[in-house]
Design a protein around this motif. Structure first.
Motif: not given
Length: 585
Positions: A470-496
């Protein structure tokens, strides 16, 4: 109490959930966690307290903590213990239970921590402790260190957690209707429940009805998409440490796999509901365990814990009930973009001040700052950003500078992970310049993690697919308005959502192509937006909060557990539709 709690029929003592996890992150002052699994457990319990869910939790006390990381000038990692004093924080429970482990009677007592939610509801957390005078010296050390010792030590620890946990809850008067095993470490809980079901009769003679009775009480979450990551023990260890009757029962019911006692197979065999921790991880898990129906409930993070103070103040002004109802974060779309940008700028200043204090290095709050922080394991590929160092240097020069913050611990026994840290620090030394500044921060833990996810401008994630559960650090970043640049794996497939909540590194089967996609995104989209179109960048920050912050939180996650895992029949009987069906292969 939030709106879900008010309308749910499950907030009563008759529907008690017991949650067992080898590690739980409670507060920064208690080093009883190593990383994502423990932080998720802590966030889950914080959400349960906020929502008024009747839940108790069990873990081990880990008196010596995980470890404190020290990095020398060349990036060599050494470790020292993190001792803490349970007596100064926790309340001692008087009852002592006994458990036969390796032919010895092991005494276990519990310490209690009361976690209070925003509604005033309390979730008790019990920390099991074997450091009692009557125990053998070997057994006194069982609750000293998280993930310490050899295979024998680990199996004994897991017996204390699962079997000792069930007995402690029973003697303290708790009668759960649901037991939730957070990863396979807690799987021996099912053996203790079966012993209770048999009322002391020989467990090896347990009937199908006995086993089904235990199954109906148990829920299991698997977090590991790598077969080798599931705890396994030899038959000799199983029979010697657990005892002949228990081991023979486990062998009879199919918990031995490829000739080894497999903790995941114990949990699968004795659970009526099993889930992975993201949609993709559910698919991977069904491929790994094709004989079992495995659902998916995507992880979340505790919004109140991981939102930086400046953003919290903005949320309080515009959405005063966001802590009680995380879905209200959807309305962040109506917060003025400049207000979000100003709050993030303050978080960034706080982060860079901490970098200066820790490393003595002055960074510029006006320069684009990229963050990468997670456990230092090779599959997470912390060095992918350096695949073409010349191109990275050009990007820094062409866009007015680039700052990169790294952090992450390697497990003490993970030599490849330690080598990865040394490699990143070696590259940082070679590439550091006035335009490109790379800083590796030692001793990645709760406080540092919160500073990073709150203060960087972009969150980078580069795991090798499909090894990110899953990964959760990118979720914490998102709460703070910080977008992600990520491989499409884990949670990012759903959040991207491309260009709205962040950007996806294109799927490729080779490292050069993935690195090329990473650089292309930085060069052609991300850095031009940040440096030349600040209004558009602020719009992305706001949509990241509204779309991902409002969904990838533990309130939503726990609601799905309640509806689909804990009390599915009762919700169906009351006409409450589950949000996500169980997905069977």
């Amino acid at each position: 109490m939030n709106s879900f709690a008010q309308r749910s029929p499950f907030y009563s003592d008759r529907n008690l959930v017991a949650y067992l996890s080898m590690e739980i992150a409670i507060t920064p002052a208690m080093p009883t966690y190593s990383g994502g699994l423990g932080v998720l457990a802590g966030d889950t319990l914080r959400a349960a307290a906020d929502m008024g869910l009747h839940l108790v939790a069990v873990t081990l006390v880990h008196r010596w903590g995980y470890f404190q990381q020290h990095l020398d000038a060349d990036g060599g990692q050494t470790e020292t213990p993190q001792p803490w004093n349970p007596e100064s924080i926790l309340t001692k429970e008087e009852p002592v239970v006994r458990l036969m482990i390796e032919g010895r009677s092991v005494a276990i007592r519990a310490w209690r921590y009361d976690m209070e939610g925003v509604t005033g509801h309390v979730v008790p957390i019990y920390f099991l402790d074997t450091d009692l005078e009557e125990n053998d010296p070997t057994d006194r050390r069982l609750t000293d260190r998280l993930y310490g010792g050899d295979g024998d030590h680990r199996l004994r620890q897991e017996a204390v957690l699962g079997m000792g946990g069930a007995r402690i809850l029973d003697v303290l008067g708790h009668q759960p209707t649901v037991y939730h095993m957070n990863e396979g470490h807690a799987a021996l809980l099912t053996v203790a429940l079966l012993e209770q079901e048999r009322h002391g009769a020989n467990i090896d003679h347990a009937s199908d009805e006995d086993i089904e009775s235990v199954r109906q009480m148990c829920v299991f979450t698997t977090h590991t998409p790598v077969p080798a990551g599931h705890d396994r023990f030899s038959p000799e260890q199983a029979y010697r440490i657990l005892g002949h009757d228990r081991a023979r029962l486990l062998e009879r019911v199919g918990a031995f796999h490829d000739g080894l006692l497999n903790m995941t197979y114990i949990a699968l065999r004795f659970s009526r509901f099993v889930n992975g921790v993201a949609m993709q991880h559910g698919k991977v898990s069904r491929d790994m365990f094709p004989d079992y129906p495995i659902s998916a409930i995507t992880n979340g993070v505790h919004a109140n814990t991981w939102t930086a103070a400046p953003l919290q103040a903005a949320f309080d002004r515009h959405m005063p009930r966001w802590r009680q109802d995380n879905l209200a974060l959807r309305y962040a779309i109506d917060i003025p973009e400049r207000e979000i940008a100003e709050a993030h700028a303050e978080s960034k200043r706080i982060l860079l001040a901490a970098v200066k204090e820790r490393r003595g290095q002055e960074l510029d709050p006006g320069v684009f700052t990229l963050g990468f922080a997670r456990r230092a394991a090779t599959y997470k590929r912390s060095d992918l950003l350096f695949f073409d160092p010349d191109r990275l240097v050009r990007l820094a020069r062409d866009f007015g500078g680039l700052q990169i913050l790294y952090a992450g611990k390697a497990h003490p026994a993970d030599e490849p992970g330690k080598a990865m840290i040394r490699h990143v620090i070696e590259l940082a030394k070679e590439l550091n310049s006035n335009e490109l500044k790379i800083v590796y921060l030692e001793n990645y833990e709760w406080r540092l993690g919160a500073l990073l996810t709150g203060g960087v401008d972009l969150w980078l994630n580069t795991p090798k697919r499909p090894y990110e559960a899953s990964g959760t650090s990118g979720m914490k970043a998102a709460l703070n308005g910080v977008p992600s640049l990520s491989i499409l794996d884990g949670w990012w497939i759903e959040g991207w959502i491309e260009g709205v909540t962040g950007w996806a590194i294109a799927d490729h089967d080779d490292t050069p192509s993935e690195a090329g996609s990473l650089y292309d995104h930085l060069e052609q989209t991300i850095l031009p937006l940040y440096t030349r179109q600040p209004e558009q960048w602020q719009r992305i920050m706001r949509s990241t909060i509204a779309l991902n912050g409002s969904y990838f939180n533990t309130q939503r996650m726990l609601e799905q557990y309640i509806l689909n895992a804990y009390f599915p029949e009762r919700t169906a009987n009351r006409g409450v539709a589950a949000r996500e069906p169980v997905m069977a292969k």
